[in-house]
Design a protein around this motif. Structure first.
Motif, PDB file in Angstrom:
ATOM      1  N   GLN A   1       2.516  -2.366  -8.357  1.00 34.34           N
ATOM      2  CA  GLN A   1       2.822  -1.050  -7.796  1.00 34.34           C
ATOM      3  C   GLN A   1       3.606  -0.139  -8.720  1.00 34.34           C
ATOM      4  O   GLN A   1       3.728   1.050  -8.459  1.00 34.34           O
ATOM      5  N   GLY A   2       4.138  -0.665  -9.800  1.00 33.06           N
ATOM      6  CA  GLY A   2       4.927   0.174 -10.700  1.00 33.06           C
ATOM      7  C   GLY A   2       6.148   0.722  -9.983  1.00 33.06           C
ATOM      8  O   GLY A   2       6.732   0.058  -9.132  1.00 33.06           O
ATOM      9  N   SER A   3       6.526   1.959 -10.293  1.00 32.89           N
ATOM     10  CA  SER A   3       7.715   2.554  -9.682  1.00 32.89           C
ATOM     11  C   SER A   3       7.386   3.363  -8.435  1.00 32.89           C
ATOM     12  O   SER A   3       8.263   4.011  -7.867  1.00 32.89           O
ATOM     13  N   ASN A   4       6.127   3.337  -8.012  1.00 33.32           N
ATOM     14  CA  ASN A   4       5.736   4.084  -6.813  1.00 33.32           C
ATOM     15  C   ASN A   4       6.293   3.424  -5.558  1.00 33.32           C
ATOM     16  O   ASN A   4       6.257   2.208  -5.433  1.00 33.32           O
ATOM     17  N   PRO A   5       6.789   4.225  -4.600  1.00 34.12           N
ATOM     18  CA  PRO A   5       7.225   3.637  -3.335  1.00 34.12           C
ATOM     19  C   PRO A   5       6.004   3.126  -2.572  1.00 34.12           C
ATOM     20  O   PRO A   5       4.953   3.769  -2.572  1.00 34.12           O
ATOM     21  N   VAL A   6       6.141   1.954  -1.969  1.00 30.32           N
ATOM     22  CA  VAL A   6       5.033   1.338  -1.239  1.00 30.32           C
ATOM     23  C   VAL A   6       5.538   0.739   0.072  1.00 30.32           C
ATOM     24  O   VAL A   6       6.724   0.530   0.259  1.00 30.32           O
ATOM     25  N   THR A  38      -5.858   8.642   2.368  1.00 27.85           N
ATOM     26  CA  THR A  38      -6.334   7.617   1.441  1.00 27.85           C
ATOM     27  C   THR A  38      -5.248   6.562   1.313  1.00 27.85           C
ATOM     28  O   THR A  38      -4.068   6.887   1.165  1.00 27.85           O
ATOM     29  N   VAL A  39      -5.665   5.302   1.376  1.00 27.15           N
ATOM     30  CA  VAL A  39      -4.760   4.166   1.261  1.00 27.15           C
ATOM     31  C   VAL A  39      -5.047   3.473  -0.065  1.00 27.15           C
ATOM     32  O   VAL A  39      -6.178   3.057  -0.312  1.00 27.15           O
ATOM     33  N   VAL A  40      -4.028   3.388  -0.915  1.00 22.09           N
ATOM     34  CA  VAL A  40      -4.145   2.685  -2.193  1.00 22.09           C
ATOM     35  C   VAL A  40      -3.379   1.376  -2.053  1.00 22.09           C
ATOM     36  O   VAL A  40      -2.223   1.368  -1.636  1.00 22.09           O
ATOM     37  N   MET A  41      -4.050   0.269  -2.387  1.00 23.47           N
ATOM     38  CA  MET A  41      -3.501  -1.065  -2.167  1.00 23.47           C
ATOM     39  C   MET A  41      -3.130  -1.743  -3.490  1.00 23.47           C
ATOM     40  O   MET A  41      -3.791  -1.532  -4.500  1.00 23.47           O
ATOM     41  N   PHE A  42      -2.077  -2.552  -3.430  1.00 21.94           N
ATOM     42  CA  PHE A  42      -1.567  -3.245  -4.612  1.00 21.94           C
ATOM     43  C   PHE A  42      -1.227  -4.688  -4.271  1.00 21.94           C
ATOM     44  O   PHE A  42      -0.926  -4.999  -3.126  1.00 21.94           O
ATOM     45  N   ARG A  43      -1.203  -5.518  -5.299  1.00 25.20           N
ATOM     46  CA  ARG A  43      -0.625  -6.854  -5.177  1.00 25.20           C
ATOM     47  C   ARG A  43       0.802  -6.742  -5.695  1.00 25.20           C
ATOM     48  O   ARG A  43       1.146  -5.812  -6.406  1.00 25.20           O
ATOM     49  N   TYR A  44       1.641  -7.716  -5.326  1.00 22.94           N
ATOM     50  CA  TYR A  44       3.026  -7.691  -5.798  1.00 22.94           C
ATOM     51  C   TYR A  44       3.045  -7.597  -7.320  1.00 22.94           C
ATOM     52  O   TYR A  44       2.320  -8.290  -8.001  1.00 22.94           O
ATOM     53  N   GLY A  45       3.861  -6.677  -7.849  1.00 27.01           N
ATOM     54  CA  GLY A  45       4.004  -6.487  -9.279  1.00 27.01           C
ATOM     55  C   GLY A  45       3.085  -5.416  -9.855  1.00 27.01           C
ATOM     56  O   GLY A  45       3.274  -4.983 -10.988  1.00 27.01           O
ATOM     57  N   PHE A  65       0.835  -1.199   0.000  1.00 33.40           N
ATOM     58  CA  PHE A  65       0.000   0.000   0.000  1.00 33.40           C
ATOM     59  C   PHE A  65       0.864   1.241   0.000  1.00 33.40           C
ATOM     60  O   PHE A  65       2.046   1.204   0.314  1.00 33.40           O
ATOM     61  N   ARG A  66       0.237   2.351  -0.355  1.00 26.87           N
ATOM     62  CA  ARG A  66       0.866   3.657  -0.215  1.00 26.87           C
ATOM     63  C   ARG A  66      -0.204   4.637   0.230  1.00 26.87           C
ATOM     64  O   ARG A  66      -1.398   4.406   0.061  1.00 26.87           O
ATOM     65  N   PHE A  67       0.236   5.735   0.817  1.00 28.08           N
ATOM     66  CA  PHE A  67      -0.666   6.795   1.248  1.00 28.08           C
ATOM     67  C   PHE A  67      -0.724   7.870   0.172  1.00 28.08           C
ATOM     68  O   PHE A  67       0.303   8.237  -0.400  1.00 28.08           O
TER      69      PHE A  67
END
Length: 111
Positions: free
Chosen positions: A92-97, A83-90, A57-59
């Motif tokens: 997230q792209g280049s965004n820090p998480v 706001t919390v944005v959630m991702f699965r592995y792979g 996730f990232r804020f």
């Protein structure tokens, strides 16, 4: 959804914005320090992420709520949202998480 109070005096409301996004609103008396508030937000976001079957996730959009009237002798009041944005592995792209499991592991009581 793992909607829970972060500390004894903070109330938490979690609103779903999308399958991979929630808005966390925190309010209450006896505002925690900035460091403690961040730690608590990280733990809550980690629990939400795992509850939604995501891993990372990232804020985004961290903001203060409406101004609270401070009265002399009254404790400080916390009032903010993120706001919390959630991702699965792979995904997230280049965004820090943050890795939800790693965050929770570092917050476990030390033996």
């Amino acid at each position: 959804m793992a909607s829970l109070a972060l500390s004894a005096c903070l109330s938490t409301k979690v609103s779903s914005l999308a399958p991979n996004m929630v808005r966390v609103n925190l309010q209450g008396a006896d505002a925690p320090s900035d460091e403690q508030a961040l730690k608590e937000a990280l733990v809550l976001a980690s629990k939400e992420t795992l509850a939604h079957e995501y891993d990372l996730f990232r804020f985004i959009d961290w903001s203060a709520g409406p101004a609270q009237l401070a009265t002399p002798g009254q404790p400080a009041v916390a009032n903010f949202a993120v706001t919390v944005v959630m991702f699965r592995y792979g995904e997230q792209g280049s965004n820090p998480v943050f890795d939800a499991r790693a965050v929770l592991k570092t917050q476990e009581p030390q033996q």
